[in-house]
Design a protein around this motif. Structure first.
Motif, PDB file in Angstrom:
ATOM      1  N   HIS A 330       0.832  -1.204   0.000  1.00  0.00           N
ATOM      2  CA  HIS A 330       0.000   0.000   0.000  1.00  0.00           C
ATOM      3  C   HIS A 330       0.873   1.263   0.000  1.00  0.00           C
ATOM      4  CE1 HIS A 330      -3.786  -2.023   0.292  1.00  0.00           C
ATOM      5  NE2 HIS A 330      -3.503  -2.601   1.454  1.00  0.00           N
ATOM      6  N   LEU A 331       1.994   1.196   0.682  1.00  0.00           N
ATOM      7  CA  LEU A 331       2.900   2.353   0.709  1.00  0.00           C
ATOM      8  C   LEU A 331       3.422   2.639  -0.687  1.00  0.00           C
ATOM      9  CD1 LEU A 331       5.090   1.572   3.861  1.00  0.00           C
ATOM     10  CD2 LEU A 331       2.899   2.731   3.754  1.00  0.00           C
ATOM     11  N   HIS A 332       3.752   1.581  -1.374  1.00  0.00           N
ATOM     12  CA  HIS A 332       4.359   1.725  -2.696  1.00  0.00           C
ATOM     13  C   HIS A 332       3.340   2.142  -3.750  1.00  0.00           C
ATOM     14  CE1 HIS A 332       6.908   0.913  -6.129  1.00  0.00           C
ATOM     15  NE2 HIS A 332       6.023   0.027  -6.591  1.00  0.00           N
ATOM     16  N   TYR A 333       2.264   1.391  -3.866  1.00  0.00           N
ATOM     17  CA  TYR A 333       1.331   1.609  -4.971  1.00  0.00           C
ATOM     18  C   TYR A 333       0.386   2.787  -4.735  1.00  0.00           C
ATOM     19  CZ  TYR A 333       2.999  -2.766  -6.915  1.00  0.00           C
ATOM     20  OH  TYR A 333       3.796  -3.747  -7.455  1.00  0.00           O
ATOM     21  N   LYS A 334       0.121   3.106  -3.472  1.00  0.00           N
ATOM     22  CA  LYS A 334      -0.736   4.269  -3.192  1.00  0.00           C
ATOM     23  C   LYS A 334       0.070   5.540  -2.911  1.00  0.00           C
ATOM     24  CE  LYS A 334      -4.469   1.668  -0.862  1.00  0.00           C
ATOM     25  NZ  LYS A 334      -5.238   1.590   0.415  1.00  0.00           N
ATOM     26  N   GLU A 335       1.382   5.391  -2.805  1.00  0.00           N
ATOM     27  CA  GLU A 335       2.247   6.521  -2.442  1.00  0.00           C
ATOM     28  C   GLU A 335       1.779   7.172  -1.133  1.00  0.00           C
ATOM     29  OE1 GLU A 335       2.974   9.313  -5.556  1.00  0.00           O
ATOM     30  OE2 GLU A 335       3.873   7.810  -6.886  1.00  0.00           O
ATOM     31  N   LEU A 336       1.629   6.341  -0.125  1.00  0.00           N
ATOM     32  CA  LEU A 336       1.173   6.843   1.179  1.00  0.00           C
ATOM     33  C   LEU A 336       2.303   7.525   1.936  1.00  0.00           C
ATOM     34  CD1 LEU A 336      -0.968   3.821   2.469  1.00  0.00           C
ATOM     35  CD2 LEU A 336      -1.728   5.845   1.198  1.00  0.00           C
ATOM     36  N   GLN A 337       1.928   8.473   2.734  1.00  0.00           N
ATOM     37  CA  GLN A 337       2.849   9.090   3.686  1.00  0.00           C
ATOM     38  C   GLN A 337       2.440   8.634   5.089  1.00  0.00           C
ATOM     39  OE1 GLN A 337       3.264  13.377   3.237  1.00  0.00           O
ATOM     40  NE2 GLN A 337       2.636  13.235   1.105  1.00  0.00           N
ATOM     41  N   ILE A 338       3.364   8.003   5.788  1.00  0.00           N
ATOM     42  CA  ILE A 338       3.080   7.544   7.150  1.00  0.00           C
ATOM     43  C   ILE A 338       3.901   8.364   8.126  1.00  0.00           C
ATOM     44  CG2 ILE A 338       3.233   5.630   8.785  1.00  0.00           C
ATOM     45  CD1 ILE A 338       2.659   3.727   6.638  1.00  0.00           C
ATOM     46  N   SER A 339       3.252   8.829   9.168  1.00  0.00           N
ATOM     47  CA  SER A 339       3.954   9.589  10.194  1.00  0.00           C
ATOM     48  C   SER A 339       3.597   9.039  11.566  1.00  0.00           C
ATOM     49  CB  SER A 339       3.584  11.078  10.116  1.00  0.00           C
ATOM     50  OG  SER A 339       2.207  11.263  10.416  1.00  0.00           O
ATOM     51  N   GLY A 340       4.469   9.309  12.488  1.00  0.00           N
ATOM     52  CA  GLY A 340       4.189   9.042  13.889  1.00  0.00           C
ATOM     53  C   GLY A 340       4.358  10.349  14.636  1.00  0.00           C
ATOM     54  N   SER A 341       3.802  10.430  15.817  1.00  0.00           N
ATOM     55  CA  SER A 341       4.017  11.624  16.637  1.00  0.00           C
ATOM     56  C   SER A 341       4.139  11.191  18.084  1.00  0.00           C
ATOM     57  CB  SER A 341       2.881  12.637  16.472  1.00  0.00           C
ATOM     58  OG  SER A 341       1.643  12.062  16.854  1.00  0.00           O
ATOM     59  N   TYR A 342       4.970  11.898  18.787  1.00  0.00           N
ATOM     60  CA  TYR A 342       5.270  11.532  20.173  1.00  0.00           C
ATOM     61  C   TYR A 342       5.233  12.786  21.039  1.00  0.00           C
ATOM     62  CZ  TYR A 342       8.152  10.221  24.213  1.00  0.00           C
ATOM     63  OH  TYR A 342       8.618  10.016  25.491  1.00  0.00           O
ATOM     64  N   SER A 343       4.412  12.750  22.047  1.00  0.00           N
ATOM     65  CA  SER A 343       4.361  13.841  23.012  1.00  0.00           C
ATOM     66  C   SER A 343       3.995  15.151  22.305  1.00  0.00           C
ATOM     67  CB  SER A 343       5.702  13.924  23.753  1.00  0.00           C
ATOM     68  OG  SER A 343       5.677  14.865  24.785  1.00  0.00           O
ATOM     69  N   GLU A 344       4.596  16.249  22.734  1.00  0.00           N
ATOM     70  CA  GLU A 344       4.253  17.564  22.188  1.00  0.00           C
ATOM     71  C   GLU A 344       5.387  18.553  22.425  1.00  0.00           C
ATOM     72  OE1 GLU A 344       1.044  19.287  24.706  1.00  0.00           O
ATOM     73  OE2 GLU A 344       1.622  17.700  26.078  1.00  0.00           O
ATOM     74  N   LYS A 345       5.449  19.553  21.586  1.00  0.00           N
ATOM     75  CA  LYS A 345       6.362  20.667  21.793  1.00  0.00           C
ATOM     76  C   LYS A 345       5.670  21.703  22.678  1.00  0.00           C
ATOM     77  CE  LYS A 345       6.444  21.336  17.369  1.00  0.00           C
ATOM     78  NZ  LYS A 345       5.562  20.208  16.995  1.00  0.00           N
ATOM     79  N   MET A 346       6.431  22.614  23.232  1.00  0.00           N
ATOM     80  CA  MET A 346       5.815  23.609  24.100  1.00  0.00           C
ATOM     81  C   MET A 346       4.865  24.507  23.306  1.00  0.00           C
ATOM     82  SD  MET A 346       7.297  25.672  27.357  1.00  0.00           S
ATOM     83  CE  MET A 346       8.562  26.676  26.627  1.00  0.00           C
ATOM     84  N   SER A 347       5.151  24.724  22.035  1.00  0.00           N
ATOM     85  CA  SER A 347       4.256  25.525  21.206  1.00  0.00           C
ATOM     86  C   SER A 347       2.917  24.818  21.001  1.00  0.00           C
ATOM     87  CB  SER A 347       4.908  25.823  19.855  1.00  0.00           C
ATOM     88  OG  SER A 347       5.230  24.616  19.174  1.00  0.00           O
ATOM     89  N   ASP A 348       2.936  23.480  20.915  1.00  0.00           N
ATOM     90  CA  ASP A 348       1.692  22.719  20.812  1.00  0.00           C
ATOM     91  C   ASP A 348       0.879  22.851  22.097  1.00  0.00           C
ATOM     92  OD1 ASP A 348       2.495  21.618  18.285  1.00  0.00           O
ATOM     93  OD2 ASP A 348       3.719  20.155  19.357  1.00  0.00           O
ATOM     94  N   PHE A 349       1.567  22.774  23.230  1.00  0.00           N
ATOM     95  CA  PHE A 349       0.882  22.883  24.510  1.00  0.00           C
ATOM     96  C   PHE A 349       0.275  24.269  24.698  1.00  0.00           C
ATOM     97  CE2 PHE A 349       0.768  23.662  29.123  1.00  0.00           C
ATOM     98  CZ  PHE A 349      -0.035  22.597  29.518  1.00  0.00           C
ATOM     99  N   GLN A 350       0.995  25.291  24.259  1.00  0.00           N
ATOM    100  CA  GLN A 350       0.458  26.649  24.360  1.00  0.00           C
ATOM    101  C   GLN A 350      -0.807  26.787  23.534  1.00  0.00           C
ATOM    102  OE1 GLN A 350       0.354  29.231  21.826  1.00  0.00           O
ATOM    103  NE2 GLN A 350      -0.641  30.586  23.319  1.00  0.00           N
ATOM    104  N   ALA A 351      -0.793  26.209  22.325  1.00  0.00           N
ATOM    105  CA  ALA A 351      -1.986  26.264  21.465  1.00  0.00           C
ATOM    106  C   ALA A 351      -3.147  25.511  22.107  1.00  0.00           C
ATOM    107  CB  ALA A 351      -1.663  25.679  20.094  1.00  0.00           C
TER     108      ALA A 351
END
Length: 397
Positions: A330-351
């Motif tokens: 699916h990654l190859h034929y659909k050209e998917l972008q997969i991301s992960g995220s961990y915790s937060e930056k202080m700018s995210d917390f402020q928002a």
């Protein structure tokens, strides 16, 4: 609370000493001074009840020493501390990052009751939230503005005692770096405490990741509080369609109150995969967010994502079995972008802190249960059963 009573008692004793000084024989003055010294130090040596993590499936409410401050630190009286999915995962599976005994709890709101810092605009009496990541400020990730990925990070509730207790001390580093954010007096503390997990959600929606927009159809797998927050942020960013998937009907029914377009029950016969195609005119979703710690959900995400779709693995898998079998074609034929995220930056917390204080953010629907500290393990059962979205613990109930 306790500190207020302590200071009132100390002031009363000071008045008592001044009144008696003129009347006491010299030989009695040392006794009076010793008595006052003992009472003025009772706070340091007093005990309070806290929820202490002792190991896998062992969180005990027991007496611990009152936190004592070092130079630069601040003491918070905890109004509320919400239970996070990671608290549940730690309770069920353990966590190698946590060395017991440790007071857990990192989604909290409190009030400053004592300060030994002169390097802050936060003062006694202020109601605050805290950005809980303590980064080094020196590694390549900190210098790139990604302090959540700091190589030397420590975190409240993991490496330092958290907020499932009446009081919690804030490290001097956090005070100095302005990681305490003042909040308004009118909003309930359990609603304000949603800022921490909401900041983690906002981190996933940042630049170079999901970037949900007006043209996007979004699927969220996992109808817990994190999934609901992803739905809300997706909607705030203009998503034209937001659908929710879960194995539990009770959770889907709760999710429906958040203006979800479609709720879909996940089943073993994979009917939900067919339903995903129906809801997207056979194209698949532009954005798929996995907001549950289940390997099969990660596999399903690749199945229901459309071509050029963005897929976010938000929920970490249990440390005891962190593997998933994925159809990588699916990654190859659909050209998917997969991301992960961990915790937060202080700018995210402020928002997030700003967002939870807006009247249109439905905190009252997200926080479904409030429990006293000594019933904290009941929170895990409520969460696992789907009866609760977010459970808040209030130490003074």
């Amino acid at each position: 609370m306790y500190l207020q009573h302590f200071y009132e008692e100390r002031e009363r004793q000071n008045r008592y000493l001044k009144w008696h000084r003129k009347r006491l024989p010299i030989r009695w003055e040392p006794f009076v001074f010793i008595t006052l010294f003992i009472n003025s130090n009772q706070l340091k040596y007093s005990k309070v009840k806290a929820a202490v993590y002792r190991g896998k499936e062992e969180i005990l409410v027991e007496e611990v020493s009152m936190p004592s401050l070092e130079e630069g630190e601040v003491l918070l009286e905890i109004e509320a501390c919400n239970v996070c999915g990671t608290d549940l995962r730690t309770y069920r599976h353990g966590d190698k990052k946590i060395t017991p005994p440790r007071i857990l709890g990192h989604e909290f709101c409190g009030r400053v009751v004592e300060s030994r810092s002169s390097d802050t605009d936060i003062k006694v009496g202020d109601r605050v939230l805290m950005y809980i990541v303590l980064s080094c400020g020196e590694c390549r990730y900190c210098k790139a503005g990604r302090e959540n990925l700091c190589q030397n990070r420590t975190t409240m509730s993991y490496h330092l005692d958290g907020a499932f207790a009446p009081y919690m001390k804030v490290p001097a580093k956090a005070v100095r770096r302005k990681q305490l954010f003042k909040v308004n007096e009118d909003m309930p503390s359990e609603y304000l405490s949603l800022a921490e997990p909401l900041g983690c959600v906002i981190n996933a929606h940042g630049r170079g990741r999901l970037e949900v927009g007006l043209k996007d159809k979004v699927a969220i797998i996992g109808a817990g509080p994190i999934g609901v927050m992803h739905a809300l942020v997706s909607r705030f960013q203009g998503a034209q369609q937001v659908d929710m998937y879960d194995v539990m009907q009770t959770r889907l029914e709760k999710a429906a109150q958040f203006e979800i377009d479609h709720v879909v029950k996940v089943d073993k016969e994979n009917g939900h995969l067919e339903r995903a195609l129906e809801l997207t005119e056979g194209l698949g979703y532009d954005v798929v967010i996995v907001a549950v710690s289940v390997a099969q959900a990660q596999a399903d995400a690749l199945e229901i994502a459309g071509k050029a779709g963005r897929v976010e693995f938000f929920g970490g898998l249990p440390k005891t079995n962190p593997f998933a079998t994925l159809n990588t074609n699916h990654l190859h034929y659909k050209e998917l972008q997969i991301s992960g995220s961990y915790s937060e930056k202080m700018s995210d917390f402020q928002a997030a802190t700003a967002l939870v204080q807006k009247m249109n953010f439905p905190s009252d629907k997200i926080v479904t249960h409030i429990l006293p500290l000594d019933r904290i393990t009941e929170a895990f059962t409520l969460m696992e059963s789907g009866e609760a979205l977010k459970v808040s613990i209030k130490p003074y109930l």
